[in-house]
Design a protein around this motif. Structure first.
Motif, mmCIF file in Angstrom:
data_model
loop_
_atom_site.group_PDB
_atom_site.id
_atom_site.type_symbol
_atom_site.label_atom_id
_atom_site.label_comp_id
_atom_site.label_asym_id
_atom_site.label_seq_id
_atom_site.Cartn_x
_atom_site.Cartn_y
_atom_site.Cartn_z
ATOM 1 N N TYR A 1 0.837 -1.204 0.000
ATOM 2 C CA TYR A 1 0.000 0.000 0.000
ATOM 3 C C TYR A 1 0.871 1.252 0.000
ATOM 4 C CZ TYR A 1 -3.122 3.598 1.761
ATOM 5 O OH TYR A 1 -3.826 4.757 1.928
ATOM 6 N N THR A 2 1.885 1.265 0.885
ATOM 7 C CA THR A 2 2.787 2.409 0.957
ATOM 8 C C THR A 2 3.451 2.654 -0.395
ATOM 9 O OG1 THR A 2 3.260 1.701 3.194
ATOM 10 C CG2 THR A 2 4.652 3.427 2.296
ATOM 11 N N PHE A 3 3.894 1.564 -1.019
ATOM 12 C CA PHE A 3 4.578 1.680 -2.301
ATOM 13 C C PHE A 3 3.649 2.270 -3.362
ATOM 14 C CE2 PHE A 3 5.904 -0.184 -6.392
ATOM 15 C CZ PHE A 3 7.148 0.411 -6.475
ATOM 16 N N LYS A 4 2.434 1.723 -3.439
ATOM 17 C CA LYS A 4 1.469 2.217 -4.423
ATOM 18 C C LYS A 4 1.155 3.686 -4.196
ATOM 19 C CE LYS A 4 -1.432 -1.762 -5.634
ATOM 20 N NZ LYS A 4 -2.733 -2.353 -5.307
ATOM 21 N N ARG A 5 0.958 4.021 -2.936
ATOM 22 C CA ARG A 5 0.588 5.395 -2.589
ATOM 23 C C ARG A 5 1.736 6.354 -2.925
ATOM 24 N NH1 ARG A 5 -0.919 9.128 -2.596
ATOM 25 N NH2 ARG A 5 -2.481 10.377 -1.521
ATOM 26 N N LEU A 6 2.980 5.883 -2.675
ATOM 27 C CA LEU A 6 4.152 6.682 -2.972
ATOM 28 C C LEU A 6 4.271 6.913 -4.481
ATOM 29 C CD1 LEU A 6 6.073 7.652 -0.780
ATOM 30 C CD2 LEU A 6 7.713 5.939 -1.528
ATOM 31 N N LEU A 7 4.012 5.849 -5.230
ATOM 32 C CA LEU A 7 4.067 5.917 -6.688
ATOM 33 C C LEU A 7 3.061 6.945 -7.201
ATOM 34 C CD1 LEU A 7 5.907 4.186 -8.451
ATOM 35 C CD2 LEU A 7 3.883 2.866 -9.108
ATOM 36 N N LEU B 1 0.848 11.638 3.722
ATOM 37 C CA LEU B 1 0.996 11.332 5.145
ATOM 38 C C LEU B 1 -0.342 10.934 5.755
ATOM 39 C CD1 LEU B 1 3.452 13.949 6.661
ATOM 40 C CD2 LEU B 1 3.643 11.462 6.627
ATOM 41 N N ALA B 2 -1.378 11.736 5.440
ATOM 42 C CA ALA B 2 -2.701 11.455 6.005
ATOM 43 C C ALA B 2 -3.187 10.077 5.551
ATOM 44 C CB ALA B 2 -3.687 12.536 5.591
ATOM 45 N N ASP B 3 -2.997 9.782 4.248
ATOM 46 C CA ASP B 3 -3.449 8.494 3.726
ATOM 47 C C ASP B 3 -2.694 7.333 4.351
ATOM 48 O OD1 ASP B 3 -5.328 9.614 2.195
ATOM 49 O OD2 ASP B 3 -4.477 9.096 0.255
ATOM 50 N N GLY C 1 -4.205 4.389 6.466
ATOM 51 C CA GLY C 1 -3.908 3.025 6.044
ATOM 52 C C GLY C 1 -3.349 2.206 7.193
ATOM 53 N N ALA C 2 -2.485 2.847 8.011
ATOM 54 C CA ALA C 2 -1.898 2.145 9.141
ATOM 55 C C ALA C 2 -2.963 1.804 10.183
ATOM 56 C CB ALA C 2 -0.801 3.001 9.773
ATOM 57 N N LEU C 3 -3.953 2.706 10.323
ATOM 58 C CA LEU C 3 -4.964 2.509 11.367
ATOM 59 C C LEU C 3 -6.108 1.617 10.901
ATOM 60 C CD1 LEU C 3 -5.151 6.190 12.683
ATOM 61 C CD2 LEU C 3 -4.031 4.253 13.782
ATOM 62 N N ASP C 4 -6.387 1.641 9.589
ATOM 63 C CA ASP C 4 -7.576 0.952 9.097
ATOM 64 C C ASP C 4 -7.231 0.065 7.901
ATOM 65 O OD1 ASP C 4 -9.999 0.120 8.224
ATOM 66 O OD2 ASP C 4 -10.945 2.099 8.265
ATOM 67 N N PRO C 5 -7.129 -1.247 8.116
ATOM 68 C CA PRO C 5 -6.720 -2.171 7.047
ATOM 69 C C PRO C 5 -7.661 -2.156 5.843
ATOM 70 C CG PRO C 5 -6.817 -3.269 9.174
ATOM 71 C CD PRO C 5 -7.423 -1.933 9.360
ATOM 72 N N ARG C 6 -8.933 -1.784 6.055
ATOM 73 C CA ARG C 6 -9.887 -1.802 4.941
ATOM 74 C C ARG C 6 -9.462 -0.857 3.829
ATOM 75 N NH1 ARG C 6 -15.180 -0.467 8.147
ATOM 76 N NH2 ARG C 6 -13.594 0.780 9.144
ATOM 77 N N VAL C 7 -8.882 0.290 4.219
ATOM 78 C CA VAL C 7 -8.461 1.291 3.237
ATOM 79 C C VAL C 7 -7.369 0.714 2.347
ATOM 80 C CG1 VAL C 7 -7.449 3.566 2.946
ATOM 81 C CG2 VAL C 7 -9.047 3.151 4.802
ATOM 82 N N ARG C 8 -6.436 -0.031 2.981
ATOM 83 C CA ARG C 8 -5.318 -0.594 2.242
ATOM 84 C C ARG C 8 -5.811 -1.509 1.126
ATOM 85 N NH1 ARG C 8 -2.141 -3.335 6.750
ATOM 86 N NH2 ARG C 8 -3.174 -1.993 8.239
#
Lengths: 273, 314
Positions: free
Chosen positions: B4-10, B298-300, B304-311
């Motif tokens: 998720y982090t990678f995709k979001r960073l991209l 950062l917000a996303d 994402g860290a708090l809520d797995p559903r978003v990921r």
């Protein structure tokens, strides 16, 4: 409609909206003065029987300017929202119904459009296009289309695997027919409510850009440019700034209260958006 | 989480690249020769030609684009037209003022929004709740520049309680804070509404939770349950809401800076447009866009860290 009239806030919003539309439509009947006629002898006057909202730094009647400014604001709101809706619907249907890679590409585009701060987008665009009403409408379209397209896309994806769409496909209906005859009527409801809730945003963009001198060109009256006149002469008289701000407050409040009530009445699912 | 982090960073990199591409198109389509604009009407043809070569304008468009693109990623945004200083320095010099304004806006919105939302949730369904609801919608609806003008009119011009222009004496912190009150109110007032609504909704949810019921069963004082146990959980979503909000406040900050004649990035761009100082316009727009994208990222990531559903839905 009856449920709307039972909500006091909805009634309040509706009456404000009706007031604004009435003022804009009948501007030439309601105002005794030409909004662009300069009369240096009556500069900086406070409200009186002759000039209901006073006069500005050039002696123009502010009440007339506010009424005619309403025409500009509502014109921009109507035209650009309609254009945004059409573009948003087409793009959303394509993204939702089309191939996966196209969907991803369009989502990327929508997200990047949203990632520009609105004011920066407006400033950058005006640098290219020069200040004009068209520039304002382009900004509005760019700001609102991604939201509409996204909601249409989500709904389309949800509906395209449903049985009646499969049935239409198996009967040999063309893609265009499926999209516009079968999917569109099912996804358009929430969109209309969203669009009505965006009207205050659109009006704020027009007024804001005209306030910065990036929108409607003088001497055409716009609420934003009246507010800017008031800002320039705020130490001489408060009336111009008050006259410019009041219609913006009335209109944005009216449409917001109306939109919130409409949403609660028709589509509680959208709550919290 | 890693994927998720990678995709979001991209996505963030893609957005910034797209912004750069659009800005390059913008520079390219602006009528007039940038070298001629920079040198003014009295320059000779040789001077213009020399500057064109120095600015790389004699090269084919794709080379120009590549130079702009690589330059922008490494922080080289070109030089200002008038003083020939690097644009990045000029923008970064103004950025602290804008950030201070946004921090002030956040303070206002948190200081007013959380108590209002909390109060509304505790007295759910009462008149107070309805009033808070209407006020929240109202402050969200009214554009920030109208609030700025009216605040200026009421508190600075008519009542003369607070200063109307500038950012205060450099080095004098209390003077700077006094100058910050009105502009940051204009920036933050709309967000009072968002935060009050958010806190109210999450408070109502938390007050139903089992640990609150347990606390009630233990006979803890009502006040202590509400503020110590419920509110500390209920304000968590506010943090992510603010992540998005900071970007929006950037827009309001532009207006606040112009109305209150404060230095800052917004005022910088506005003045640069009026003086046709285009490198500053593109530079400042790019810096704020990067800032905006970073904050959203950062917000996303936080959500994402708090809520797995978003990921998984990304």
């Amino acid at each position: 409609m009856r449920r709307l009239l039972r909500e006091p806030l909805g009634v309040f919003g509706l009456s404000l909206v009706v007031l604004v539309i009435f003022g804009a439509v009948f501007a030439d009947l309601l105002s005794a003065y030409d909004p662009t006629r300069i009369n240096p002898r009556v500069r900086f006057q406070g409200p009186s029987g002759d000039h209901l909202l006073g006069t500005d730094q050039l002696g123009r009647d502010l009440f007339s300017r506010v009424l005619y400014g309403g025409r500009i604001a509502l014109f921009v709101a109507l035209v650009s929202t309609a254009v945004s809706l059409v573009i948003g619907i087409v793009l959303g249907l394509i993204a939702g119904y089309g191939p996966r890679w196209l969907d991803n590409l369009m989502i990327l585009l929508f997200d990047s459009m949203k990632s520009f701060p609105t004011v920066m987008l407006a400033l950058a665009l005006v640098t290219i296009m020069g200040p004009s009403l068209t520039a304002v409408m382009v900004v509005v379209v760019l700001v609102t289309v991604p939201g509409y397209a996204r909601i249409i896309r989500t709904q389309t994806i949800a509906i395209k695997t449903s049985e009646f769409v499969t049935a239409a496909q198996s009967m040999g209906a063309s893609n265009g027919r499926i999209l516009f005859k079968h999917i569109l009527p099912n996804v358009i409801g929430p969109l209309v409510i969203l669009a009505s809730m965006d009207i205050p945003v659109v009006i704020a963009i027009e007024a804001g850009m005209s306030f910065l001198g990036l929108g409607v060109r003088p001497p055409t009256p716009s609420w934003g440019s009246i507010l800017n006149d008031g800002f320039s002469s705020i130490r001489d008289t408060a009336w111009i700034a008050i006259a410019g701000g009041l219609p913006i407050i009335i209109t944005t409040l009216g449409f917001t209260f109306l939109g919130e009530t409409l949403r609660d009445v028709f589509d509680p699912r959208l709550k919290g958006r | 989480m890693l994927a998720y982090t990678f995709k979001r960073l991209l996505l963030a990199v893609a957005i910034v690249s797209l912004a750069m591409f659009l800005l390059f198109c913008m520079i390219y389509t602006i009528p007039g020769d940038p070298a001629a604009v920079a040198l003014g009407p009295r320059a000779t043809d040789e001077m213009r030609e020399a500057l064109r070569i120095k600015m790389g304008l004699d090269q084919p468009i794709w080379v120009q684009f590549w130079n702009f693109f690589t330059g922008a990623w490494t922080g080289d945004l070109g030089n200002e037209v008038l003083s020939d200083r690097p644009v990045l320095d000029v923008v970064l010099e103004q950025l602290p003022y804008t950030l201070a304004l946004i921090a002030g806006g956040i303070s206002w919105s948190v200081a007013l929004g959380i108590p209002l939302g909390c109060w509304a949730a505790v007295s759910r369904g009462s008149v107070a709740d309805r009033i808070v609801g209407v006020i929240s919608v109202a402050v969200i609806a009214v554009p920030s520049f109208v609030i700025a003008i009216y605040a200026l009119l009421i508190f600075a011009v008519t009542l003369r309680w607070l200063p109307a222009i500038g950012a205060g004496e450099p080095g004098d912190l209390s003077d700077q804070l006094v100058h910050l009150i009105l502009p940051s109110l204009a920036v933050g007032l709309g967000w009072v509404g968002y935060i009050a609504r958010m806190v109210r909704a999450s408070m109502l949810e938390v007050l139903e939770a089992s640990h609150i019921r347990t606390a009630r069963a233990f006979g803890l004082p009502h006040r202590m349950i509400t503020y110590r146990y419920a509110l500390t959980i209920a304000i968590l979503p506010t943090i992510t809401l603010l992540g998005v909000g900071i970007g929006q406040m950037l827009s309001s900050a532009v207006f606040a800076e112009i109305v209150f004649a404060r230095p800052g990035v917004g005022k910088l761009v506005y003045d640069a447009i009026l003086t046709r100082n285009f490198p500053v316009v593109t530079g400042a727009v790019l810096v704020t866009t990067v800032l905006f994208v970073l904050l959203n990222l950062l917000a996303d990531l936080l959500v994402g860290a708090l809520d797995p559903r978003v990921r998984s839905s990304f």
